[in-house]
Design an enzyme around this catalytic site. Structure first.
Site, PDB file in Angstrom:
ATOM      1  N   HIS A 142      -1.874  11.580   0.445  1.00 17.43           N
ATOM      2  CA  HIS A 142      -0.554  11.852  -0.157  1.00 17.43           C
ATOM      3  C   HIS A 142      -0.682  12.839  -1.321  1.00 17.43           C
ATOM      4  CE1 HIS A 142       2.337   9.296   1.865  1.00 17.43           C
ATOM      5  NE2 HIS A 142       1.595   8.213   1.709  1.00 17.43           N
ATOM      6  N   GLN A 155       4.696  10.033  -3.783  1.00 15.44           N
ATOM      7  CA  GLN A 155       5.796   9.346  -3.095  1.00 15.44           C
ATOM      8  C   GLN A 155       6.949   8.991  -4.023  1.00 15.44           C
ATOM      9  OE1 GLN A 155       2.779   6.520  -1.258  1.00 15.44           O
ATOM     10  NE2 GLN A 155       4.391   6.478   0.279  1.00 15.44           N
ATOM     11  N   CYS A 176       3.474   3.526   6.368  1.00 11.41           N
ATOM     12  CA  CYS A 176       3.650   4.206   5.080  1.00 11.41           C
ATOM     13  C   CYS A 176       5.041   3.895   4.552  1.00 11.41           C
ATOM     14  CB  CYS A 176       3.496   5.707   5.288  1.00 11.41           C
ATOM     15  SG  CYS A 176       3.696   6.675   3.782  1.00 11.41           S
ATOM     16  N   LEU A 177       5.138   3.616   3.253  1.00 10.95           N
ATOM     17  CA  LEU A 177       6.447   3.316   2.648  1.00 10.95           C
ATOM     18  C   LEU A 177       7.391   4.523   2.736  1.00 10.95           C
ATOM     19  CD1 LEU A 177       5.393   1.270  -0.517  1.00 10.95           C
ATOM     20  CD2 LEU A 177       6.319   0.405   1.645  1.00 10.95           C
ATOM     21  N   GLY A 223      -0.127   0.159  -0.831  1.00  9.34           N
ATOM     22  CA  GLY A 223      -0.559   1.308  -1.613  1.00  9.34           C
ATOM     23  C   GLY A 223       0.604   2.241  -1.863  1.00  9.34           C
ATOM     24  N   HIS A 282      -5.686   7.017   2.892  1.00  8.28           N
ATOM     25  CA  HIS A 282      -4.263   7.279   3.162  1.00  8.28           C
ATOM     26  C   HIS A 282      -3.554   7.751   1.881  1.00  8.28           C
ATOM     27  CE1 HIS A 282      -0.249   6.078   5.065  1.00  8.28           C
ATOM     28  NE2 HIS A 282       0.064   6.229   3.784  1.00  8.28           N
ATOM     29  N   GLU A 283      -3.796   7.037   0.772  1.00  6.10           N
ATOM     30  CA  GLU A 283      -3.113   7.388  -0.491  1.00  6.10           C
ATOM     31  C   GLU A 283      -3.633   8.714  -1.048  1.00  6.10           C
ATOM     32  OE1 GLU A 283      -0.525   5.796  -0.951  1.00  6.10           O
ATOM     33  OE2 GLU A 283      -1.039   4.083   0.303  1.00  6.10           O
TER      34      GLU A 283
HETATM   35 NI    NI Z   1       1.824   6.374   2.621  1.00  3.90          NI
END
Ligand code: NI
Length: 169
Positions: free
Chosen positions: A138, A51, A92-93, A46, A134-135
């Site tokens: 963000h 981000q 998380c990226l 995701g 989660h997304e």
């Molecule tokens: Ni993330």
């Protein structure tokens, strides 16, 4: 299509609150396609626009094994959440190499627009439900490490800053 640079925690830009997308234009379609490409390249499941330093309510997700079922959610809103919650291991990226448990709703229903501006509702459980929550965090400027204890969070912050310094050196 293009790969987009991903912001890394503790970049303060990760804490900006995203604005709703006013209209699903070609710019938004291109952004979504670039975000999907970036997510696949980074081997993530995701990615939120936040981000990639775009502060509009747009997320992309693909929890499929084959990596060929990307979902685009524009202006996502949770319209239902389960009474049950569960702790899941998340990563998380924007916080590479860090995984920890976060409590989320077991199942959610999300209302959003797709990449064509068409309304869609997704009834999600399992990994998809976790990923959506989660997304969506963000988009509110919230990174998953903020659910952890201040001690853990500070350790992660120190580790990330050290890694970023070493990368630049
Ligand atoms: Ni993330």
């Amino acid at each position: 299509m293009a790969l987009l640079p991903i912001l890394c925690y503790p970049d303060p830009k990760l804490h900006k609150v995203a604005k709703p997308v006013a209209e699903v234009t070609d710019r938004i379609k291109t952004l979504a396609a670039d975000m999907i490409e970036t997510m696949y390249e980074a081997k993530g499941i995701g990615l939120a626009a936040t981000q990639v330093d775009v502060h509009e309510r747009l997320i992309v997700i693909d929890v499929s094994e084959e990596r060929d079922q990307a979902i685009v959610l524009v202006n996502p809103e949770l319209v239902w959440t389960s009474a049950e919650k569960r702790i899941n291991e998340e990563g998380c990226l924007s916080v590479p190499g860090i995984y920890d448990g976060v409590e989320r709703f077991d199942a959610v229903h999300v209302q959003a627009l797709d990449e064509h501006g068409k309304s869609r509702k997704i009834e999600a459980d399992g990994m998809l439900a976790v990923c959506i929550q989660h997304e969506m965090d963000h988009l509110l400027g919230k990174v998953f490490v903020e659910y952890l204890s201040p001690l853990k969070r500070n350790r992660i912050k120190t580790k990330m800053l050290k890694a970023q310094r070493e990368e630049r050196a």
